[in-house]
Design a protein around this motif. Structure first.
Motif, mmCIF file in Angstrom:
data_model
loop_
_atom_site.group_PDB
_atom_site.id
_atom_site.type_symbol
_atom_site.label_atom_id
_atom_site.label_comp_id
_atom_site.label_asym_id
_atom_site.label_seq_id
_atom_site.Cartn_x
_atom_site.Cartn_y
_atom_site.Cartn_z
ATOM 1 N N ARG A 146 7.109 4.096 7.939
ATOM 2 C CA ARG A 146 5.989 4.539 7.088
ATOM 3 C C ARG A 146 5.489 5.924 7.480
ATOM 4 O O ARG A 146 5.113 6.716 6.633
ATOM 5 N N GLU A 195 -10.771 7.058 2.411
ATOM 6 C CA GLU A 195 -11.379 7.473 3.688
ATOM 7 C C GLU A 195 -12.693 6.703 3.862
ATOM 8 O O GLU A 195 -13.654 6.874 3.100
ATOM 9 N N ASN A 224 0.811 -1.229 0.000
ATOM 10 C CA ASN A 224 0.000 0.000 0.000
ATOM 11 C C ASN A 224 0.837 1.268 0.000
ATOM 12 O O ASN A 224 0.324 2.358 -0.197
ATOM 13 N N ARG A 225 2.125 1.131 0.265
ATOM 14 C CA ARG A 225 3.015 2.301 0.291
ATOM 15 C C ARG A 225 3.891 2.353 -0.967
ATOM 16 O O ARG A 225 4.839 3.118 -1.024
ATOM 17 N N MET A 236 -5.203 1.900 3.479
ATOM 18 C CA MET A 236 -6.260 0.982 3.046
ATOM 19 C C MET A 236 -7.550 1.307 3.781
ATOM 20 O O MET A 236 -7.495 1.675 4.956
HETATM 21 N N1 LIG Z 1 -8.339 7.788 7.648
HETATM 22 C C1 LIG Z 1 -8.165 6.583 6.866
HETATM 23 C C2 LIG Z 1 -7.337 5.586 7.668
HETATM 24 C C3 LIG Z 1 -6.914 4.381 6.851
HETATM 25 C C4 LIG Z 1 -5.870 3.511 7.571
HETATM 26 O O1 LIG Z 1 -5.180 3.934 8.493
HETATM 27 N N2 LIG Z 1 -5.755 2.251 7.089
HETATM 28 C C5 LIG Z 1 -4.806 1.318 7.659
HETATM 29 C C6 LIG Z 1 -5.410 -0.094 7.669
HETATM 30 S S1 LIG Z 1 -6.547 -0.319 8.990
HETATM 31 C C7 LIG Z 1 -3.536 1.257 6.843
HETATM 32 O O2 LIG Z 1 -3.569 1.486 5.646
HETATM 33 N N3 LIG Z 1 -2.415 0.899 7.497
HETATM 34 C C8 LIG Z 1 -1.166 0.593 6.824
HETATM 35 C C9 LIG Z 1 -0.321 1.809 6.541
HETATM 36 O O3 LIG Z 1 -0.660 2.926 6.976
HETATM 37 O O4 LIG Z 1 0.704 1.602 5.896
HETATM 38 C C10 LIG Z 1 -9.527 6.052 6.425
HETATM 39 O O5 LIG Z 1 -10.560 6.514 6.932
HETATM 40 O O6 LIG Z 1 -9.615 5.215 5.510
#
Ligand SMILES: N[C@@H](CCC(=O)N[C@@H](CS)C(=O)NCC(=O)O)C(=O)O
Length: 203
Positions: free
Chosen positions: A123, A64, A37-38, A51
Motif C-alpha cells: 500500500r 484528515e 479503502n485503497r 480512513m
Molecule cells: N493523516 C490521516 C491518517 C489516516 C490513516 O492513516 N488512517 C489509517 C487507519 S487508522 C488507514 O487508513 N490505514 C489503512 C491504509 O492506509 O490503507 C488522518 O489524519 O486522517
C-alpha cells in the motif's frame, strides 16, 4: 453527513470526539483489512486512500482527522473541544500537532514497517529497517511530552480538548501492537487511565 468509518486509531479519534461532543451521525464501515479503502470507489472520495472521511450533504468530502474534528466542532452547538478564543484554539492546535508529528507518526510508521508490514507493504513505501528507530523516536518524544504535561489535568492545562483524545487513542493503539506506555512516564500513564475511564473510550 456520513462518516466513512473503519478499524484503526484515526477513525477512533473521530468517534471519541463525536461521543465527547454528543454528535451522532450515520456511518458506513469500510473494510480496511481487505483494502477497500485503497480501491477506486473510496479513492474517488478520499484520494489519500486512508480512513476515515466525512461526506457532507452536498457531496464535499473532508479527510484528515483534525480537519474533520474541527469541522464537526464548528457546525455543532455545545462546548467546543478546540477552543472558544484565538489563544485556546492555537494552543489546542499546537499540542495536537506536537502529538501528531512527534509521537503518532513515528509510532504508526514503526508499526506499519514491522508488525503491520504484511498489511502495508503493497500500500505504501515501507522501510522495515527503520521500524526500531521510529519506535525509539516515539518513545523519546513521549518522555519529552511526559515532562511537559506533568502537573496538568489535561494536555492543555485545565481544558479538555482534541489533544487529549489524540494522545489517548494513539497510545491505546500502540499498546495493543507492541508499543506499550513506559510506566515510568507518570503523567502520561495517569492521563491514559483518566481517558480510559471516560465513557467516550468505548467509541
Ligand atoms: N493523516 C490521516 C491518517 C489516516 C490513516 O492513516 N488512517 C489509517 C487507519 S487508522 C488507514 O487508513 N490505514 C489503512 C491504509 O492506509 O490503507 C488522518 O489524519 O486522517
Amino acid at each position: 453527513m456520513l462518516l466513512h468509518d473503519s478499524i484503526g486509531p484515526n477513525p477512533r479519534v473521530v468517534r471519541i470526539f463525536m461521543a465527547e461532543r454528543g454528535i451522532e451521525l450515520p456511518k458506513t464501515t469500510v473494510d480496511l483489512r481487505g483494502g477497500e479503502n485503497r480501491q477506486p470507489p473510496y479513492l474517488a472520495k478520499n484520494p489519500a486512500g486512508q480512513m476515515p472521511c466525512l461526506e457532507l450533504d452536498d457531496g464535499t468530502v473532508l479527510a484528515e482527522i483534525t480537519a474533520i474534528c474541527e469541522y464537526l466542532d464548528e457546525v455543532t452547538p455545545g462546548a467546543s473541544l478546540i477552543g472558544t478564543t484565538p489563544l485556546e484554539r492555537a494552543e489546542t492546535r499546537m499540542w495536537t500537532r506536537r502529538i501528531d508529528l512527534n509521537i503518532v507518526e513515528p509510532m504508526l510508521n514503526g508499526f506499519r514497517f514491522a508488525e503491520g508490514l504484511k498489511l502495508f507493504e503493497n500500500r505504501i513505501r515501507c522501510i522495515p529497517q527503520a521500524a526500531d528507530d521510529l519506535k525509539a523516536t516515539a518513545r523519546e518524544r513521549l518522555a519529552w511530552l511526559d515532562g511537559l504535561i506533568a502537573g496538568r489535568r489535561y494536555v492543555c492545562g485545565d481544558r479538555f480538548s482534541l489533544a487529549d483524545i489524540m494522545l489517548f487513542a494513539f497510545l491505546d493503539f500502540g499498546a495493543g501492537v507492541g508499543q506499550p506506555i513506559d510506566p515510568k512516564l507518570g503523567a502520561i500513564t495517569a492521563h491514559h487511565a483518566m481517558m480510559a475511564a471516560r465513557p467516550s473510550a468505548k467509541a
